[in-house]
Scaffold this motif. Structure first.
Motif, mmCIF file in Angstrom:
data_model
loop_
_atom_site.group_PDB
_atom_site.id
_atom_site.type_symbol
_atom_site.label_atom_id
_atom_site.label_comp_id
_atom_site.label_asym_id
_atom_site.label_seq_id
_atom_site.Cartn_x
_atom_site.Cartn_y
_atom_site.Cartn_z
ATOM 1 N N UNK A 42 -48.070 99.544 -20.915
ATOM 2 C CA UNK A 42 -48.449 100.322 -22.083
ATOM 3 C C UNK A 42 -49.947 100.495 -22.125
ATOM 4 N N UNK A 43 -50.409 101.493 -22.902
ATOM 5 C CA UNK A 43 -51.833 101.807 -22.955
ATOM 6 C C UNK A 43 -52.112 102.622 -24.203
ATOM 7 N N UNK A 44 -53.150 102.268 -24.934
ATOM 8 C CA UNK A 44 -53.558 103.032 -26.110
ATOM 9 C C UNK A 44 -54.107 102.149 -27.207
ATOM 10 N N UNK A 45 -54.824 102.758 -28.143
ATOM 11 C CA UNK A 45 -55.380 102.052 -29.308
ATOM 12 C C UNK A 45 -56.222 100.838 -28.918
ATOM 13 N N UNK A 46 -57.086 100.987 -27.926
ATOM 14 C CA UNK A 46 -57.970 99.890 -27.549
ATOM 15 C C UNK A 46 -57.301 98.744 -26.843
ATOM 16 N N UNK A 47 -56.188 99.019 -26.184
ATOM 17 C CA UNK A 47 -55.487 97.966 -25.443
ATOM 18 C C UNK A 47 -54.696 98.571 -24.293
ATOM 19 N N UNK A 48 -54.423 97.738 -23.309
ATOM 20 C CA UNK A 48 -53.602 98.139 -22.169
ATOM 21 C C UNK A 48 -52.918 96.894 -21.624
ATOM 22 N N UNK A 49 -51.764 97.103 -21.016
ATOM 23 C CA UNK A 49 -50.970 96.001 -20.494
ATOM 24 C C UNK A 49 -50.650 96.277 -19.029
ATOM 25 N N UNK A 50 -51.202 95.444 -18.142
ATOM 26 C CA UNK A 50 -50.994 95.590 -16.701
ATOM 27 C C UNK A 50 -49.800 94.733 -16.302
ATOM 28 N N UNK A 51 -48.803 95.355 -15.736
ATOM 29 C CA UNK A 51 -47.558 94.696 -15.347
ATOM 30 C C UNK A 51 -47.756 93.838 -14.103
ATOM 31 N N UNK A 52 -47.162 92.649 -14.103
ATOM 32 C CA UNK A 52 -47.124 91.751 -12.942
ATOM 33 C C UNK A 52 -45.690 91.254 -12.779
ATOM 34 N N UNK A 53 -44.757 92.182 -12.615
ATOM 35 C CA UNK A 53 -43.348 91.800 -12.508
ATOM 36 C C UNK A 53 -42.825 91.350 -13.852
ATOM 37 N N UNK A 54 -42.570 90.049 -14.002
ATOM 38 C CA UNK A 54 -42.053 89.507 -15.260
ATOM 39 C C UNK A 54 -43.165 88.918 -16.135
ATOM 40 N N UNK A 55 -44.409 89.207 -15.803
ATOM 41 C CA UNK A 55 -45.575 88.751 -16.557
ATOM 42 C C UNK A 55 -46.524 89.932 -16.712
ATOM 43 N N UNK A 56 -47.624 89.748 -17.472
ATOM 44 C CA UNK A 56 -48.577 90.837 -17.606
ATOM 45 C C UNK A 56 -49.952 90.344 -18.022
ATOM 46 N N UNK A 57 -50.933 91.218 -17.839
ATOM 47 C CA UNK A 57 -52.287 90.990 -18.335
ATOM 48 C C UNK A 57 -52.478 91.948 -19.502
ATOM 49 N N UNK A 58 -52.894 91.410 -20.642
ATOM 50 C CA UNK A 58 -53.173 92.226 -21.826
ATOM 51 C C UNK A 58 -54.679 92.397 -21.941
ATOM 52 N N UNK A 59 -55.129 93.644 -21.928
ATOM 53 C CA UNK A 59 -56.549 93.944 -22.077
ATOM 54 C C UNK A 59 -56.795 94.458 -23.486
ATOM 55 N N UNK A 60 -57.828 93.920 -24.134
ATOM 56 C CA UNK A 60 -58.179 94.332 -25.490
ATOM 57 C C UNK A 60 -59.657 94.686 -25.536
#
Length: 153
Positions: A42-60
């Protein structure tokens, strides 16, 4: 702190995500996208989520803190040497010593770890869905065997 398991306490079973503060989401996606093959959840509103299979990195978006001395996180990759080469191509300074570490433009310290060399494992169906086939090193297999977690036990 000890290795004794207290039945009443919940047990840690893994990591769902890492949350990072960055100055600009699009710049962060460009930076990490030049280093890794990334897919977004996902991406928008000052954030993005980078997928790592069954985990992720959340950027704010935020960039309100100074770089830390010891705090860091480790990303598990299929090819550590390829990351090292890519960091060199992009002129991103890396640490000296036995660990492959770098700081992103916002001061987040990132350690790169090879999947083959650590006891951390992903479920076979997750690995398959990610299109990854990696054999664990003998050292990692030994660590898993010592904990009774090796698939061949």
């Amino acid at each position: 702190m000890s290795d004794i398991t207290t039945p009443q306490l919940p047990r840690l079973v893994g990591m769902n995500h890492i949350a990072l503060e960055v100055g600009d989401i699009d710049e962060a996606l460009e930076f990490y996208g030049r280093l890794f093959d990334i897919r977004l959840r996902g991406h928008g509103d000052g954030r993005a989520f980078i997928d790592m299979g069954d985990q992720f990195i959340a950027l704010f978006e935020g960039d309100r803190q100074n770089p830390d001395g010891h705090r860091h996180f480790g990303l598990v990759v299929d090819d550590r040497d390829a990351v090292r080469a890519r960091l060199k191509e992009l002129a991103v300074p890396v640490s000296s010593g036995r660990f492959l570490e770098f700081r992103d433009p916002w001061g987040n310290r990132v350690q790169i770890v090879a999947y083959a060399d650590i006891q951390y494992t992903k479920a076979p169906e997750v690995m398959s869905a990610m299109g990854i086939e990696i054999e664990k090193s003998e050292g990692a297999k030994q660590q898993l065997r010592e904990k009774g977690m090796a698939p061949d036990q």
